[in-house]
Design an enzyme around this catalytic site. Structure first.
Site: not given
Length: 94
Positions: A8-10, A12, A41
């Site tokens: 997961a990323c914040g 993009a 996320i």
């Protein structure tokens, strides 16, 4: 047994894609069957069932019970990448 991994990323998907590719390669090199989910996320809860590992490339204070969480920025920066790979392997093989 197949391992379920969330990357997961914040916002993009750029950094999570880098981390996801590295984890896929690591699993393939070590004969670890896996399903990998890429998301933001704030979407982790959608995919949390039966997860073995969460890797994030953004700062996250939230926890998800006893599911191990690793910070995947070494896949982006290259700093500490071998230690991160070793930690991921110990979690997935453990």
């Amino acid at each position: 047994m197949k391992k379920k991994i969330i990357v997961a990323c914040g916002g993009a998907v750029a950094t999570s894609t880098l981390a996801a590719e590295e984890i896929k390669e690591l699993c393939n090199e070590n004969n670890i069957e896996h399903d990998l989910v890429q998301c933001r996320i704030n979407e982790i809860n959608t995919f949390i069932d039966d997860v073995d590992l969460i890797c994030t490339t953004a700062k996250m204070d939230q926890t998800f019970g006893d599911i191990p969480i690793v910070h995947g920025m070494p896949f982006v920066s290259g700093v500490g990448i071998e230690q991160l790979k070793a930690k991921i392997l110990s979690i997935l093989k453990g």
